[in-house]
Design an enzyme around this catalytic site. Structure first.
Site, PDB file in Angstrom:
ATOM      1  N   LYS A   1       0.836  -1.207   0.000  1.00 13.55           N
ATOM      2  CA  LYS A   1       0.000   0.000   0.000  1.00 13.55           C
ATOM      3  C   LYS A   1       0.872   1.259   0.000  1.00 13.55           C
ATOM      4  O   LYS A   1       0.694   2.152  -0.830  1.00 13.55           O
ATOM      5  CB  LYS A   1      -0.913  -0.004   1.238  1.00 13.55           C
ATOM      6  CG  LYS A   1      -1.829   1.198   1.315  1.00 13.55           C
ATOM      7  CD  LYS A   1      -2.491   1.319   2.667  1.00 13.55           C
ATOM      8  CE  LYS A   1      -1.582   1.998   3.644  1.00 13.55           C
ATOM      9  NZ  LYS A   1      -2.174   2.237   4.966  1.00 13.55           N
TER      10      LYS A   1
ATOM     11  N   ASP B   1      -6.372   0.800   0.891  1.00 12.79           N
ATOM     12  CA  ASP B   1      -6.377   1.123   2.319  1.00 12.79           C
ATOM     13  C   ASP B   1      -7.758   0.769   2.875  1.00 12.79           C
ATOM     14  O   ASP B   1      -8.574   0.138   2.199  1.00 12.79           O
ATOM     15  CB  ASP B   1      -6.019   2.610   2.541  1.00 12.79           C
ATOM     16  CG  ASP B   1      -7.174   3.527   2.137  1.00 12.79           C
ATOM     17  OD1 ASP B   1      -8.099   3.058   1.412  1.00 12.79           O
ATOM     18  OD2 ASP B   1      -7.173   4.700   2.539  1.00 12.79           O
TER      19      ASP B   1
END
Ligand code: SF4
Length: 307
Positions: A219, A237
């Site tokens: 991420k 996320d």
């Protein structure tokens, strides 16, 4: 006579002794010979490979899928490649996911992009080092909270080398307001040390290199690649995870599988822009608790709309 009696007695005794010796040999357990192995039938080995996973449900088919709370992700068995995504949390089920058709997914994304034309990363940064460090600090807190501490952090330690050599106690005190400050201070310093020792103090520009840095997962790396280098990369996320289910983009729970599903659903598109757009919508309208469906511009298409 005496001599004959003796011979006879000796003979009898000898015979008795021989008999005993024979009995002793018979009774004495000898080396146990293994029974001859029975000829065994050749049994074909059981197939160890699991049956091929069911292909992911096509978004073009409307289907309802309940997110089972005891999935692999819920058990902490993330399907993500090691070290690339953090394990999914305790797997709070998002409820029922209704997959949408690809056209509807495209339509919803277009509407959201129009709604948030200025969507961009909300972490204040001047360079790649600041962005990378800020993203690590943003775990479990808001970007606004991170933005409150980073000015003093980068004023004090403006380069990876400076942060790598910093007194960890001082770093902890600066990042304290972001929560989990012990772990976060260690993460950003370990990352800075990795940048200095592995990459000569410069932030690498590929996913493969970025994820070798301590504290940097898929991420974080995708944020850096998308925001700074204009690469098309999904940032999965908590908002993208939640909205992907509510909007019916995928039933997957594992962040890496969600990323792959979104790549398939939106091929060759601007994934970084879409990620930030979904994050903005999650922060401004489609809240985790009490989403504001009444004000949502895609409530006529969203399968989770309450209006
Ligand atoms: S309609 Fe409601 S659930 Fe659907 S995206 Fe909008 S706010 Fe979220």
């Amino acid at each position: 006579m005496q001599a004959r009696r003796s011979c006879t007695t000796d003979g009898v005794m000898r015979k008795q002794m021989q008999k005993k010796a024979t009995q002793s040999r018979v009774n004495k357990p000898g080396p146990v010979s293994k029974p001859a192995a029975k000829p065994t039938k050749k049994v074909p080995p059981k197939p160890t490979a699991k049956p091929a996973a069911k292909p992911a449900a096509k978004p073009s088919v409307k289907a309802k899928a309940s997110i089972a709370p005891k999935s692999n992700a819920a058990k902490g068995k993330s399907a993500s490649p090691a070290g690339t995504y953090k394990k999914a949390g305790k797997g709070k089920p998002f409820g029922t996911v209704t997959l949408v058709q690809r056209d509807d997914a495209d339509h919803m994304m277009k509407i959201l992009c129009k709604r948030y034309p200025d969507a961009e990363c909300e972490l204040t940064h001047k360079n790649d080092f600041e962005l990378l460090t800020s993203v690590i600090l943003s775990a479990q807190t808001t970007d606004a909270q991170v933005n409150k501490v980073t000015p003093s952090l980068f004023a004090r330690f403006s380069t990876p080398k400076a942060l790598a050599e910093a007194d960890i106690e001082e770093v902890k005190q600066i990042v304290r307001p972001t929560g989990y400050y012990n772990a976060k201070a260690k993460s950003i310093q370990d990352c800075a040390i990795g940048i200095v020792t592995k990459f000569g103090g410069k932030i690498p520009k590929t996913l493969e290199e970025l994820i070798t840095l301590p504290g940097v997962g898929r991420k974080t790396a995708n944020v850096v690649l998308g925001v700074l280098h204009g690469e098309s990369a999904w940032t999965v996320d908590t908002h993208v995870q939640r909205l992907s289910h509510r909007l019916g983009f995928t039933t997957e729970e594992d962040p890496y599988k969600i990323e792959l599903a979104l790549q398939k659903l939106f091929p060759n598109d601007d994934w970084s822009k879409f990620s930030i757009t979904l994050i903005w919508h999650g922060r401004r309208t489609c809240f985790a608790k009490n989403p504001n469906c009444a004000e949502c511009p895609i409530n006529h298409l969203c399968p989770s709309s309450s209006v």
